[in-house]
Design an enzyme around this catalytic site. Structure first.
Site, PDB file in Angstrom:
ATOM      1  N   LYS A   1      12.096  -2.041  -3.046  1.00 33.63           N
ATOM      2  CA  LYS A   1      12.295  -2.031  -1.593  1.00 33.63           C
ATOM      3  C   LYS A   1      13.568  -1.775  -1.165  1.00 33.63           C
ATOM      4  CE  LYS A   1       9.936  -3.369   1.015  1.00 33.63           C
ATOM      5  NZ  LYS A   1       9.224  -2.153   1.724  1.00 33.63           N
TER       6      LYS A   1
ATOM      7  N   ARG B   1       0.242  -5.995   0.146  1.00 34.92           N
ATOM      8  CA  ARG B   1       1.416  -5.244   0.254  1.00 34.92           C
ATOM      9  C   ARG B   1       1.929  -5.763  -1.246  1.00 34.92           C
ATOM     10  NH1 ARG B   1       4.153  -8.825  -0.224  1.00 34.92           N
ATOM     11  NH2 ARG B   1       5.703  -7.433  -1.293  1.00 34.92           N
TER      12      ARG B   1
ATOM     13  N   GLN C   1       9.907  -9.663   4.166  1.00 35.00           N
ATOM     14  CA  GLN C   1       9.066 -10.196   3.229  1.00 35.00           C
ATOM     15  C   GLN C   1       9.687 -11.180   2.604  1.00 35.00           C
ATOM     16  OE1 GLN C   1       9.369  -6.977   3.656  1.00 35.00           O
ATOM     17  NE2 GLN C   1       8.024  -5.563   3.055  1.00 35.00           N
TER      18      GLN C   1
ATOM     19  N   ARG D   1      -0.135   4.718   0.842  1.00 31.35           N
ATOM     20  CA  ARG D   1       1.221   4.605   0.712  1.00 31.35           C
ATOM     21  C   ARG D   1       1.751   5.218  -0.411  1.00 31.35           C
ATOM     22  NH1 ARG D   1       3.374  -1.464   1.200  1.00 31.35           N
ATOM     23  NH2 ARG D   1       5.182  -0.313   1.981  1.00 31.35           N
TER      24      ARG D   1
ATOM     25  N   ASP E   1       8.576  -0.645  -7.307  1.00 30.76           N
ATOM     26  CA  ASP E   1       7.375   0.058  -7.104  1.00 30.76           C
ATOM     27  C   ASP E   1       7.041   1.458  -7.799  1.00 30.76           C
ATOM     28  OD1 ASP E   1       8.365  -1.309  -4.431  1.00 30.76           O
ATOM     29  OD2 ASP E   1       6.113  -0.975  -4.251  1.00 30.76           O
TER      30      ASP E   1
HETATM   31  O1  MRU Z   1       6.671  -2.420   1.374  1.00 30.04           O
HETATM   32  P1  MRU Z   1       6.235  -3.563   0.228  1.00 30.04           P
HETATM   33  O2  MRU Z   1       6.303  -4.980   0.792  1.00 30.04           O
HETATM   34  O3  MRU Z   1       4.834  -3.264  -0.475  1.00 30.04           O
HETATM   35  O4  MRU Z   1       7.399  -3.309  -1.020  1.00 30.04           O
HETATM   36  C1  MRU Z   1       7.127  -4.236  -2.025  1.00 30.04           C
HETATM   37  C2  MRU Z   1       8.242  -4.319  -3.037  1.00 30.04           C
HETATM   38  O5  MRU Z   1       9.296  -3.354  -2.909  1.00 30.04           O
HETATM   39  C3  MRU Z   1       8.130  -5.125  -4.428  1.00 30.04           C
HETATM   40  O6  MRU Z   1       9.425  -5.622  -4.552  1.00 30.04           O
HETATM   41  C4  MRU Z   1       7.467  -4.343  -5.393  1.00 30.04           C
HETATM   42  O7  MRU Z   1       6.298  -3.936  -4.806  1.00 30.04           O
HETATM   43  C5  MRU Z   1       7.256  -5.113  -6.559  1.00 30.04           C
HETATM   44  S1  MRU Z   1       5.892  -6.123  -6.267  1.00 30.04           S
HETATM   45  C6  MRU Z   1       5.970  -7.131  -7.791  1.00 30.04           C
END
Ligand code: MRU
Length: 346
Positions: free
Chosen positions: A247, A45, A195, A88, A236
């Protein structure tokens, strides 16, 4: 530093992020279906890591078609592309990486499939290497915004596990620490999938950086009662006006930071900026299973009939973001990214 993703002898190896911090397990992946499952289940992820894995996934999905006719090879490419793309929806890095491989294949369509496949593997490796370089650059710029003695809040996980490189927001903190600055990080646990608690706290421990875990709802208390110098998070997908999807819980944090007059930084590669999306309203938000909210650690905590929602991301309006840190430098609000400028970088 561990290699969270690597490709060797027609196999992909990934650290199973679901098992950390209790177990550091590397999983061998042999097919596109396994890659799809790994991304969906969050074995891997983090936006850049999803892009890298998706690229290798496409290569894996085509390895048994190297000797077939071009038409069948391209048909299989389309099938794998769609399967991976649907895993995703929010992190733009996935479609960006897959489209890059698709363009590469199209440019070679007259060549034998074996040759195209080799070129796709090389392109996937390039994406991986470039991501590492970008992380270094972003982190150096990010570290320049972190003063000695800083107390920092971060959310979710943006380090090596999430990027395949040093990281973005967390990479900036790591570089600041390596530069000799005394930093301390308040780590948001990042409900519902933790996370922050599971991965960021672990990566900070590995790097020897002092940190304190807080629940997401404690951020206001911490800002009101402690000296917090900055908030830094990843992204993202970023719209052309700077609105940023990250997130779930990031938006709350940005509002709190504004109220307390604390700088709020986003660190991300330029490939996270989507030149086709004008503002945050256009960013697709992934909704995950409500069980992630009604249950905790596999156990139901809400009553049997309780409804729940699980949006995995939220959008922080650009007006709340003090600066966006990229591999090309630090962009300050208001953000006027130009489409041709972004297109030329990526
Ligand atoms: O659902 P996830 O754990 O993939 O979400 C990840 C995030 O929101 C991170 O902050 C984002 O991907 C940046 S990673 C450098």
């Amino acid at each position: 530093m561990i290699e969270p993703i690597y490709y060797e002898d027609e196999k992909l190896y990934i650290v199973d992020q679901r098992k950390l911090p209790q177990t550091l397990k590397i999983v061998e992946i042999n097919s596109v279906d396994e890659v799809v499952e790994a991304i969906k289940s969050l074995m891997v992820r983090g936006a850049p890591a999803i892009g890298i894995t998706g690229a290798y996934g496409l290569v894996l999905g085509l390895k048994d078609w190297k000797g077939s006719e071009n038409e069948r090879f391209f048909k299989q490419l389309d099938t794998c592309y769609k399967l991976l793309l649907e895993t995703r929806p929010t992190a733009v890095n996935l479609s960006w990486a897959l489209n890059r491989l698709k363009r590469k294949a199209s440019s070679l369509q007259e060549k034998p499939p074996g040759e195209i496949w080799e070129a796709l593997l090389e392109e996937a490796r390039n994406i991986h290497d470039e991501e590492k370089e970008r992380c270094e650059k972003i982190s150096l710029f990010g570290a320049s915004l972190i003063p000695d003695g800083a107390n920092i809040i971060t959310h979710c996980n943006t380090g090596p596990l999430a990027t395949g490189g040093l990281g973005t927001a967390l990479g900036s903190i790591i570089i600041a620490h390596e530069e000799g600055k005394k930093v301390h990080v308040f780590v948001d646990e990042t409900r519902p999938l933790l996370q922050g608690a599971r991965l960021t706290a672990w990566e900070l421990e590995q790097a020897g950086i002092p940190h304190t875990l807080i629940t997401d709802s404690m951020a206001g208390f911490v800002m009101a009662t402690q000296k917090v110098d900055l908030v830094i998070v990843g992204a993202d997908r970023i719209a052309m006006n700077g609105d940023t999807a990250n997130k779930i819980g990031t938006y709350n944090l940005a509002i709190l930071a504004r109220h307390h007059e604390i700088p709020f930084y986003v660190a991300a590669p330029l490939s996270t900026i989507d030149p086709n999306i004008e503002n945050g309203n256009g960013i697709p938000i992934e909704f995950r299973k409500p069980d992630e909210v009604t249950h905790f650690n596999g156990k139901r905590v809400a009553h049997e009939k309780c409804k729940a929602i699980s949006p995995a991301f939220d959008v922080t309006p650009s007006g709340l973001i003090t600066a966006i840190i990229t591999e090309r430098g630090i962009y300050k609000f208001p953000y006027n990214f130009s489409k041709s400028e972004i297109d030329s970088y990526i």
